[in-house]
Design a protein around this motif. Sequence first.
Motif, PDB file in Angstrom:
ATOM      1  N   ASP A 197       0.848  -1.198   0.000  1.00  0.00           N
ATOM      2  CA  ASP A 197       0.000   0.000   0.000  1.00  0.00           C
ATOM      3  C   ASP A 197       0.879   1.242   0.000  1.00  0.00           C
ATOM      4  OD1 ASP A 197      -2.361  -1.414  -0.008  1.00  0.00           O
ATOM      5  OD2 ASP A 197      -2.673  -1.281   2.150  1.00  0.00           O
ATOM      6  N   TYR A 198       0.421   2.254  -0.704  1.00  0.00           N
ATOM      7  CA  TYR A 198       1.143   3.518  -0.781  1.00  0.00           C
ATOM      8  C   TYR A 198       0.227   4.596  -0.240  1.00  0.00           C
ATOM      9  CZ  TYR A 198       4.945   6.367  -2.553  1.00  0.00           C
ATOM     10  OH  TYR A 198       6.043   7.177  -2.647  1.00  0.00           O
ATOM     11  N   SER A 199       0.742   5.470   0.571  1.00  0.00           N
ATOM     12  CA  SER A 199      -0.050   6.505   1.215  1.00  0.00           C
ATOM     13  C   SER A 199      -0.555   7.536   0.209  1.00  0.00           C
ATOM     14  CB  SER A 199       0.803   7.210   2.280  1.00  0.00           C
ATOM     15  OG  SER A 199       0.181   8.400   2.701  1.00  0.00           O
ATOM     16  N   LEU A 200      -1.862   7.741   0.191  1.00  0.00           N
ATOM     17  CA  LEU A 200      -2.434   8.772  -0.684  1.00  0.00           C
ATOM     18  C   LEU A 200      -1.949  10.161  -0.272  1.00  0.00           C
ATOM     19  CD1 LEU A 200      -6.098   7.476  -1.074  1.00  0.00           C
ATOM     20  CD2 LEU A 200      -4.258   7.398  -2.768  1.00  0.00           C
ATOM     21  N   GLN A 201      -1.755  10.368   1.035  1.00  0.00           N
ATOM     22  CA  GLN A 201      -1.263  11.665   1.497  1.00  0.00           C
ATOM     23  C   GLN A 201       0.167  11.883   1.032  1.00  0.00           C
ATOM     24  OE1 GLN A 201      -2.073  12.647   5.528  1.00  0.00           O
ATOM     25  NE2 GLN A 201      -0.867  14.508   5.463  1.00  0.00           N
ATOM     26  N   GLU A 202       0.965  10.820   0.971  1.00  0.00           N
ATOM     27  CA  GLU A 202       2.334  10.950   0.483  1.00  0.00           C
ATOM     28  C   GLU A 202       2.340  11.316  -1.005  1.00  0.00           C
ATOM     29  OE1 GLU A 202       6.467   8.348   0.407  1.00  0.00           O
ATOM     30  OE2 GLU A 202       4.825   7.721   1.700  1.00  0.00           O
ATOM     31  N   LEU A 203       1.367  10.795  -1.751  1.00  0.00           N
ATOM     32  CA  LEU A 203       1.261  11.110  -3.177  1.00  0.00           C
ATOM     33  C   LEU A 203       0.770  12.521  -3.429  1.00  0.00           C
ATOM     34  CD1 LEU A 203      -0.353   7.885  -4.679  1.00  0.00           C
ATOM     35  CD2 LEU A 203       1.915   8.799  -5.188  1.00  0.00           C
ATOM     36  N   TYR A 204      -0.291  12.908  -2.713  1.00  0.00           N
ATOM     37  CA  TYR A 204      -0.995  14.155  -3.037  1.00  0.00           C
ATOM     38  C   TYR A 204      -0.949  15.206  -1.941  1.00  0.00           C
ATOM     39  CZ  TYR A 204      -2.656  11.188  -6.743  1.00  0.00           C
ATOM     40  OH  TYR A 204      -2.706  10.352  -7.817  1.00  0.00           O
ATOM     41  N   GLY A 205      -0.253  14.926  -0.867  1.00  0.00           N
ATOM     42  CA  GLY A 205      -0.188  15.891   0.218  1.00  0.00           C
ATOM     43  C   GLY A 205      -1.510  15.973   0.975  1.00  0.00           C
ATOM     44  N   THR A 206      -1.646  17.014   1.757  1.00  0.00           N
ATOM     45  CA  THR A 206      -2.843  17.137   2.586  1.00  0.00           C
ATOM     46  C   THR A 206      -4.093  17.438   1.770  1.00  0.00           C
ATOM     47  OG1 THR A 206      -2.361  19.466   2.973  1.00  0.00           O
ATOM     48  CG2 THR A 206      -1.550  17.885   4.621  1.00  0.00           C
ATOM     49  N   GLY A 207      -3.924  17.809   0.500  1.00  0.00           N
ATOM     50  CA  GLY A 207      -5.076  18.084  -0.360  1.00  0.00           C
ATOM     51  C   GLY A 207      -5.941  16.863  -0.596  1.00  0.00           C
ATOM     52  N   ILE A 208      -5.409  15.669  -0.347  1.00  0.00           N
ATOM     53  CA  ILE A 208      -6.190  14.452  -0.561  1.00  0.00           C
ATOM     54  C   ILE A 208      -7.386  14.393   0.381  1.00  0.00           C
ATOM     55  CG2 ILE A 208      -4.897  12.955   1.007  1.00  0.00           C
ATOM     56  CD1 ILE A 208      -6.333  12.039  -2.466  1.00  0.00           C
ATOM     57  N   GLN A 209      -7.367  15.184   1.440  1.00  0.00           N
ATOM     58  CA  GLN A 209      -8.520  15.216   2.349  1.00  0.00           C
ATOM     59  C   GLN A 209      -9.788  15.668   1.619  1.00  0.00           C
ATOM     60  OE1 GLN A 209      -8.024  18.094   5.495  1.00  0.00           O
ATOM     61  NE2 GLN A 209      -7.198  19.616   4.079  1.00  0.00           N
ATOM     62  N   ILE A 235       3.003   3.611  -9.482  1.00  0.00           N
ATOM     63  CA  ILE A 235       1.900   3.521  -8.526  1.00  0.00           C
ATOM     64  C   ILE A 235       0.606   3.237  -9.271  1.00  0.00           C
ATOM     65  CG2 ILE A 235       0.539   4.828  -6.826  1.00  0.00           C
ATOM     66  CD1 ILE A 235       3.310   4.245  -5.822  1.00  0.00           C
ATOM     67  N   HIS A 236      -0.217   2.399  -8.686  1.00  0.00           N
ATOM     68  CA  HIS A 236      -1.551   2.146  -9.214  1.00  0.00           C
ATOM     69  C   HIS A 236      -2.567   2.645  -8.193  1.00  0.00           C
ATOM     70  CE1 HIS A 236      -0.374  -1.253 -12.200  1.00  0.00           C
ATOM     71  NE2 HIS A 236       0.538  -0.299 -12.155  1.00  0.00           N
ATOM     72  N   GLU A 237      -3.485   3.487  -8.659  1.00  0.00           N
ATOM     73  CA  GLU A 237      -4.589   3.949  -7.800  1.00  0.00           C
ATOM     74  C   GLU A 237      -5.755   2.989  -8.025  1.00  0.00           C
ATOM     75  OE1 GLU A 237      -3.953   8.768  -8.143  1.00  0.00           O
ATOM     76  OE2 GLU A 237      -5.473   7.801  -9.386  1.00  0.00           O
ATOM     77  N   TYR A 238      -6.548   2.807  -6.987  1.00  0.00           N
ATOM     78  CA  TYR A 238      -7.725   1.939  -7.069  1.00  0.00           C
ATOM     79  C   TYR A 238      -8.971   2.749  -6.704  1.00  0.00           C
ATOM     80  CZ  TYR A 238      -4.430  -1.834  -7.557  1.00  0.00           C
ATOM     81  OH  TYR A 238      -3.435  -2.648  -8.021  1.00  0.00           O
ATOM     82  N   TYR A 239      -9.959   2.671  -7.574  1.00  0.00           N
ATOM     83  CA  TYR A 239     -11.201   3.427  -7.424  1.00  0.00           C
ATOM     84  C   TYR A 239     -12.378   2.455  -7.268  1.00  0.00           C
ATOM     85  CZ  TYR A 239      -8.709   7.548  -9.126  1.00  0.00           C
ATOM     86  OH  TYR A 239      -7.840   8.598  -9.276  1.00  0.00           O
ATOM     87  N   THR A 240     -13.309   2.824  -6.412  1.00  0.00           N
ATOM     88  CA  THR A 240     -14.555   2.069  -6.280  1.00  0.00           C
ATOM     89  C   THR A 240     -15.719   2.956  -6.659  1.00  0.00           C
ATOM     90  OG1 THR A 240     -14.685   2.671  -3.932  1.00  0.00           O
ATOM     91  CG2 THR A 240     -13.715   0.532  -4.455  1.00  0.00           C
ATOM     92  N   LYS A 241     -16.790   2.357  -7.124  1.00  0.00           N
ATOM     93  CA  LYS A 241     -17.965   3.112  -7.595  1.00  0.00           C
ATOM     94  C   LYS A 241     -18.560   3.901  -6.445  1.00  0.00           C
ATOM     95  CE  LYS A 241     -20.645   3.527 -11.315  1.00  0.00           C
ATOM     96  NZ  LYS A 241     -20.913   2.653 -12.408  1.00  0.00           N
TER      97      LYS A 241
END
Length: 173
Positions: free
Chosen positions: A83-95, A166-172
């Motif tokens: 797993d890779y941290s979304l915050q590490e990828l996009y910073g605090t804007g991922i909130q 990195i691969h992102e995973y999206y759910t409906k």
Amino acid sequence: MRKIIIFLTCIVVLILAGCENGFSINPNPSMTTEVIKPTNTPEVEPITTSSATNSPAVKDNVPEYIMGTWMISYAKNANTGEDYSLQELYGTGIQYGGTLTFNDDATFKRYIGITTEETDRYEGTYSVQDNVITLNFYNGTINTAIYLRSTQEIEYYIKDIIEIPIHEYYTKY
């Protein structure tokens, strides 16, 4: 009481004005049902051109299971599977979240965290063949995603964020 009288007077005036302009009113409405239509309106032929009836809509070429908004769930390092941290990828804007929206007109929009006004970097057109989604961004970038039937997720490969695949995973949504 005064408001009721004004209302009824307006109704009578509208009815009389309609009769003077060619409308017909059934004098005995309790006995029959009659469609009231203007007598001075020409009939309009329906459109019967073959292009209007035979050309498929764009949405007919897009699987229904792809259309809609997908929310980012997690990310993985493509080399290690960790797993890779979304915050590490996009910073605090991922909130503020992240979505990938596929419209029925074969356009899409990708939104992650805080986006800029550069919509051509985040929007474009897409096509689907089997379970592979090809994303053609308006800025010329082409990317791919895969619809994972087993988990009903979309796996999206990030090319432009960091050196690690990195691969992102999206759910409906």
